[in-house]
Design a protein around this motif. Structure first.
Motif, PDB file in Angstrom:
ATOM      1  N   UNK A 122      14.016   7.671   7.155  1.00  0.00           N
ATOM      2  CA  UNK A 122      13.136   8.508   6.332  1.00  0.00           C
ATOM      3  C   UNK A 122      12.406   7.658   5.295  1.00  0.00           C
ATOM      4  N   UNK A 123      13.103   6.658   4.735  1.00  0.00           N
ATOM      5  CA  UNK A 123      12.475   5.739   3.785  1.00  0.00           C
ATOM      6  C   UNK A 123      11.380   4.932   4.475  1.00  0.00           C
ATOM      7  N   UNK A 124      11.677   4.427   5.675  1.00  0.00           N
ATOM      8  CA  UNK A 124      10.688   3.655   6.410  1.00  0.00           C
ATOM      9  C   UNK A 124       9.483   4.510   6.777  1.00  0.00           C
ATOM     10  N   UNK A 125       9.730   5.749   7.174  1.00  0.00           N
ATOM     11  CA  UNK A 125       8.630   6.655   7.499  1.00  0.00           C
ATOM     12  C   UNK A 125       7.735   6.880   6.287  1.00  0.00           C
ATOM     13  N   UNK A 126       8.347   6.998   5.104  1.00  0.00           N
ATOM     14  CA  UNK A 126       7.569   7.214   3.888  1.00  0.00           C
ATOM     15  C   UNK A 126       6.635   6.037   3.605  1.00  0.00           C
ATOM     16  N   UNK A 127       7.164   4.792   3.724  1.00  0.00           N
ATOM     17  CA  UNK A 127       6.306   3.642   3.439  1.00  0.00           C
ATOM     18  C   UNK A 127       5.247   3.485   4.531  1.00  0.00           C
ATOM     19  N   UNK A 128       5.577   3.888   5.753  1.00  0.00           N
ATOM     20  CA  UNK A 128       4.570   3.872   6.808  1.00  0.00           C
ATOM     21  C   UNK A 128       3.469   4.884   6.527  1.00  0.00           C
ATOM     22  N   UNK A 129       3.839   6.040   6.001  1.00  0.00           N
ATOM     23  CA  UNK A 129       2.836   7.033   5.630  1.00  0.00           C
ATOM     24  C   UNK A 129       1.855   6.465   4.614  1.00  0.00           C
ATOM     25  N   UNK A 130       2.378   5.723   3.641  1.00  0.00           N
ATOM     26  CA  UNK A 130       1.510   5.127   2.622  1.00  0.00           C
ATOM     27  C   UNK A 130       0.536   4.141   3.271  1.00  0.00           C
ATOM     28  N   UNK A 131       1.069   3.290   4.151  1.00  0.00           N
ATOM     29  CA  UNK A 131       0.210   2.310   4.815  1.00  0.00           C
ATOM     30  C   UNK A 131      -0.812   2.954   5.723  1.00  0.00           C
ATOM     31  N   UNK A 132      -0.371   3.900   6.542  1.00  0.00           N
ATOM     32  CA  UNK A 132      -1.287   4.575   7.459  1.00  0.00           C
ATOM     33  C   UNK A 132      -2.340   5.375   6.707  1.00  0.00           C
ATOM     34  N   UNK A 133      -1.911   6.111   5.683  1.00  0.00           N
ATOM     35  CA  UNK A 133      -2.852   6.922   4.911  1.00  0.00           C
ATOM     36  C   UNK A 133      -3.891   6.081   4.199  1.00  0.00           C
ATOM     37  N   UNK A 134      -3.449   4.959   3.624  1.00  0.00           N
ATOM     38  CA  UNK A 134      -4.383   4.063   2.927  1.00  0.00           C
ATOM     39  C   UNK A 134      -5.378   3.448   3.893  1.00  0.00           C
ATOM     40  N   UNK A 135      -4.884   3.015   5.049  1.00  0.00           N
ATOM     41  CA  UNK A 135      -5.766   2.388   6.026  1.00  0.00           C
ATOM     42  C   UNK A 135      -6.784   3.385   6.558  1.00  0.00           C
TER      43      UNK A 135
END
Length: 362
Positions: free
Chosen positions: A269-282
């Motif tokens: 869940x933590x990894x998914x959250x940081x991936x969301x930040x990266x994907x959303x920013x990109x």
């Protein structure tokens, strides 16, 4: 849209998040097996040369962004045509990140939720962020950056702490020679993610002018490239050379193996959250680049293009019938055949025209 309204620190933070973005979703350089780290470094080196090219273009005419540069140096008609192509490139990349966002959510968190609902919610949220313009977007990323940084630091500590780290999976080095690493890096890793920095030619003129801009961008790029190399190799260290290349989301599988009883049980869940930040920013960065391009082409405010482009992004996200086809089109065709045109050929052509015209004027 005012020039010099974004701090250099904000620009490099967005660059670092953008570079990480969705890259950690995949195993880069899988064909090189245990030498994937070398393929990443080769790709990062080639991407660094492209970054220097972009900075040289910006230095020669720092007041003009990517679209105005092509319009000025390529002429009205050819320049406008190339700008339309770049808008299409940025739009399609944003739609791919949108689909990745939806697929990741279904695989990791909401496996009973319809894909169209998830993608609709995401595109509305990102469109609302883009509507406020570059200044708000860059400041918003400054808030998210510490969360993303801490998340990846926690993961990097927990993997060796829980005994999942196997250094022997990296051996033997160069078992099959150097060529597998080179062919894995060029053009795929160069194109994704390192060549995508061509987008920042849209944003460089918005940053406050100063000698520290090129230096800050270069240092940020190097740190991001080393970070991506390390995290990419974590997949090999944990899963091995046979298992990692066959995983759909290898780093997510790696993180799911982390278990510290009564302390960490759902680090995915933590990894998914940081991936969301990266994907959303990109996605937001490509989205913003596309609407700015439409403003430059049509002279209509970028805010009026946000909603039409959101509808287009939603449609493009469903072009692939399934995730396997989505990956095949993106990493199999677009990355290797289409994107080098925008990341390598057109910037080199622009630079040569700028140099020739400067010499003629002199």
């Amino acid at each position: 849209m005012s020039l010099g309204k974004i701090r250099v620190s904000e620009l490099v933070v967005v660059l670092s998040i953008f570079e990480v973005g969705s890259t950690t979703l995949f195993l880069m350089g899988a064909e090189a097996k245990q030498d994937a780290w070398l393929a990443m470094l080769i790709g990062a080196t080639a991407g660094f040369l492209l970054l220097l090219l972009h900075l040289s273009i910006h230095r020669r005419d720092p007041q003009l962004d990517l679209f105005r540069l092509f319009r000025r140096y390529m002429g009205k008609y050819l320049g406008t045509f190339i700008n339309i192509l770049f808008v299409g490139y940025f739009t399609y990349e944003a739609s791919r990140n949108l689909r990745d966002f939806g697929e990741l959510t279904i695989m990791s968190l909401l496996n009973r939720t319809s894909l169209w609902i998830i993608i609709l919610i995401v595109v509305l949220i990102i469109a609302n962020l883009v509507r406020y313009g570059p200044e708000v977007f860059f400041m918003f990323c400054m808030i998210l950056f510490p969360v993303m940084l801490i998340g990846y630091l926690v993961i990097s500590v927990l993997i060796p702490a829980t005994g999942l780290f196997h250094f022997e999976y990296m051996l033997p080095v160069l078992e099959f020679g150097l060529m597998p690493a080179v062919t894995s890096a060029i053009p795929e890793i160069v194109s994704f993610p390192f060549g995508q920095t061509v987008l920042f030619l849209v944003f460089y003129p918005l940053a406050m002018k100063g000698r520290n801009l090129p230096r800050a961008v270069i240092v940020t790029y190097i740190i991001s490239a080393l970070f991506l190399t390390v995290f990419n190799q974590l997949n090999i260290f944990v899963l091995g050379t046979e298992l990692a290349p066959n995983m759909t989301l290898p780093l997510l599988e790696t993180v799911q193996l982390i278990q510290l009883t009564q302390v960490f049980e759902r680090t995915d869940a933590l990894f998914t959250m940081v991936l969301y930040i990266g994907l959303g920013t990109k996605m937001a960065a490509f989205y913003l680049g596309a609407v700015i391009g439409l403003e430059r082409i049509t002279k209509i405010s970028y805010k009026k293009w946000v909603l039409p482009l959101a509808i287009l992004l939603y449609y493009l996200a469903f072009l692939s019938p399934n995730y396997t086809h989505h990956i095949e089109i993106g990493r199999g065709i677009a990355v290797n055949r289409w994107w080098p045109i925008f990341q390598i050929i057109l910037p080199i052509l622009l630079f040569l025209v700028m140099v020739i015209r400067r010499r003629k004027k002199a």
